[in-house]
Design a protein around this motif. Sequence first.
Motif, PDB file in Angstrom:
ATOM      1  N   ILE A  56       0.843  -1.058  -0.107  1.00 47.11           N
ATOM      2  CA  ILE A  56      -0.100   0.056  -0.121  1.00 47.11           C
ATOM      3  C   ILE A  56       0.924   1.416   0.048  1.00 47.11           C
ATOM      4  O   ILE A  56       0.610   2.150  -0.758  1.00 47.11           O
ATOM      5  CB  ILE A  56      -0.998  -0.003   1.023  1.00 47.11           C
ATOM      6  N   ASN A  57       1.827   1.282   0.941  1.00 45.57           N
ATOM      7  CA  ASN A  57       2.896   2.527   0.757  1.00 45.57           C
ATOM      8  C   ASN A  57       3.402   2.435  -0.603  1.00 45.57           C
ATOM      9  O   ASN A  57       3.603   3.866  -1.164  1.00 45.57           O
ATOM     10  CB  ASN A  57       4.026   2.328   1.840  1.00 45.57           C
ATOM     11  N   LYS A  58       3.993   1.614  -1.175  1.00 44.36           N
ATOM     12  CA  LYS A  58       4.415   1.924  -2.699  1.00 44.36           C
ATOM     13  C   LYS A  58       3.455   2.232  -3.502  1.00 44.36           C
ATOM     14  O   LYS A  58       3.921   3.162  -4.271  1.00 44.36           O
ATOM     15  CB  LYS A  58       5.109   0.335  -2.834  1.00 44.36           C
ATOM     16  N   LEU A  59       2.183   1.698  -3.536  1.00 41.29           N
ATOM     17  CA  LEU A  59       1.340   2.287  -4.381  1.00 41.29           C
ATOM     18  C   LEU A  59       0.716   3.795  -4.176  1.00 41.29           C
ATOM     19  O   LEU A  59       0.591   4.577  -4.843  1.00 41.29           O
ATOM     20  CB  LEU A  59      -0.138   1.543  -4.218  1.00 41.29           C
ATOM     21  N   LEU A  60       0.895   4.199  -2.753  1.00 40.37           N
ATOM     22  CA  LEU A  60       0.670   5.710  -2.385  1.00 40.37           C
ATOM     23  C   LEU A  60       1.588   6.398  -2.920  1.00 40.37           C
ATOM     24  O   LEU A  60       1.453   7.511  -3.481  1.00 40.37           O
ATOM     25  CB  LEU A  60       0.363   5.674  -0.740  1.00 40.37           C
ATOM     26  N   GLU A  62       3.594   5.787  -5.717  1.00 41.65           N
ATOM     27  CA  GLU A  62       3.526   5.853  -7.160  1.00 41.65           C
ATOM     28  C   GLU A  62       1.990   6.972  -7.334  1.00 41.65           C
ATOM     29  O   GLU A  62       2.282   7.804  -8.282  1.00 41.65           O
ATOM     30  CB  GLU A  62       3.210   4.599  -7.465  1.00 41.65           C
ATOM     31  N   TYR A  63       1.131   6.828  -6.596  1.00 40.62           N
ATOM     32  CA  TYR A  63      -0.151   7.723  -6.817  1.00 40.62           C
ATOM     33  C   TYR A  63       0.261   8.971  -6.747  1.00 40.62           C
ATOM     34  O   TYR A  63      -0.214   9.945  -7.486  1.00 40.62           O
ATOM     35  CB  TYR A  63      -1.246   7.068  -5.728  1.00 40.62           C
ATOM     36  N   SER A  65       3.340  10.524  -6.757  1.00 42.91           N
ATOM     37  CA  SER A  65       4.060  11.077  -7.792  1.00 42.91           C
ATOM     38  C   SER A  65       3.538  11.205  -9.260  1.00 42.91           C
ATOM     39  O   SER A  65       3.595  12.022  -9.890  1.00 42.91           O
ATOM     40  CB  SER A  65       5.298   9.991  -8.141  1.00 42.91           C
ATOM     41  N   LEU A  66       2.482  10.239  -9.385  1.00 44.37           N
ATOM     42  CA  LEU A  66       1.665  10.455 -10.805  1.00 44.37           C
ATOM     43  C   LEU A  66       0.751  11.703 -10.469  1.00 44.37           C
ATOM     44  O   LEU A  66       0.453  12.533 -11.583  1.00 44.37           O
ATOM     45  CB  LEU A  66       0.975   9.229 -10.758  1.00 44.37           C
ATOM     46  N   LYS A  67       0.171  11.979  -9.190  1.00 42.60           N
ATOM     47  CA  LYS A  67      -0.469  13.199  -9.081  1.00 42.60           C
ATOM     48  C   LYS A  67       0.163  14.419  -9.356  1.00 42.60           C
ATOM     49  O   LYS A  67      -0.160  15.440  -9.975  1.00 42.60           O
ATOM     50  CB  LYS A  67      -0.984  13.435  -7.731  1.00 42.60           C
ATOM     51  N   ALA A  68       1.683  14.547  -8.953  1.00 40.44           N
ATOM     52  CA  ALA A  68       2.245  15.417  -9.230  1.00 40.44           C
ATOM     53  C   ALA A  68       2.829  15.739 -10.808  1.00 40.44           C
ATOM     54  O   ALA A  68       2.726  16.909 -11.159  1.00 40.44           O
ATOM     55  CB  ALA A  68       3.700  15.421  -8.270  1.00 40.44           C
ATOM     56  N   GLU A  69       3.035  14.685 -11.277  1.00 39.24           N
ATOM     57  CA  GLU A  69       3.448  14.624 -12.791  1.00 39.24           C
ATOM     58  C   GLU A  69       2.108  15.189 -13.329  1.00 39.24           C
ATOM     59  O   GLU A  69       2.224  15.922 -14.451  1.00 39.24           O
ATOM     60  CB  GLU A  69       3.714  13.337 -13.127  1.00 39.24           C
ATOM     61  N   GLN A  70       0.780  14.918 -12.937  1.00 41.74           N
ATOM     62  CA  GLN A  70      -0.336  15.431 -13.670  1.00 41.74           C
ATOM     63  C   GLN A  70      -0.247  16.788 -13.593  1.00 41.74           C
ATOM     64  O   GLN A  70      -0.933  17.524 -14.353  1.00 41.74           O
ATOM     65  CB  GLN A  70      -1.569  14.524 -13.062  1.00 41.74           C
TER      66      GLN A  70
END
Length: 91
Positions: A56-60, A62-63, A65-70
């Motif tokens: 869950i921590n790994k997925l969070l 990634e989430y 970092s993807l939000k920041a990239e978005q």
Amino acid sequence: MNEKEILLDEVSKVIEEDSLSVSFVKNVVFAIIFSLAILFPKIYIANNIYTYSLKINKLLNEYYSLKAEQFILTSKIEKIKFKNRLQRLTF
């Protein structure tokens, strides 16, 4: 020589009295097996919770970092749109 034999007899009696009986050893083994039977599910569940929390921590991460990239990409898109509008207005 007689005193040595008496002393050896007394020592052997003390050793026999202090030795572990079979029932005591059975009870200790049973207690160890019983405690393992009780503790094993707790250890198993705690281990599974730990592995799932790592996932869950790994997925969070990634989430986030993807939000920041978005956010970065949307700001770049807005800049490009603004630039295109300015170019249309100038012509």
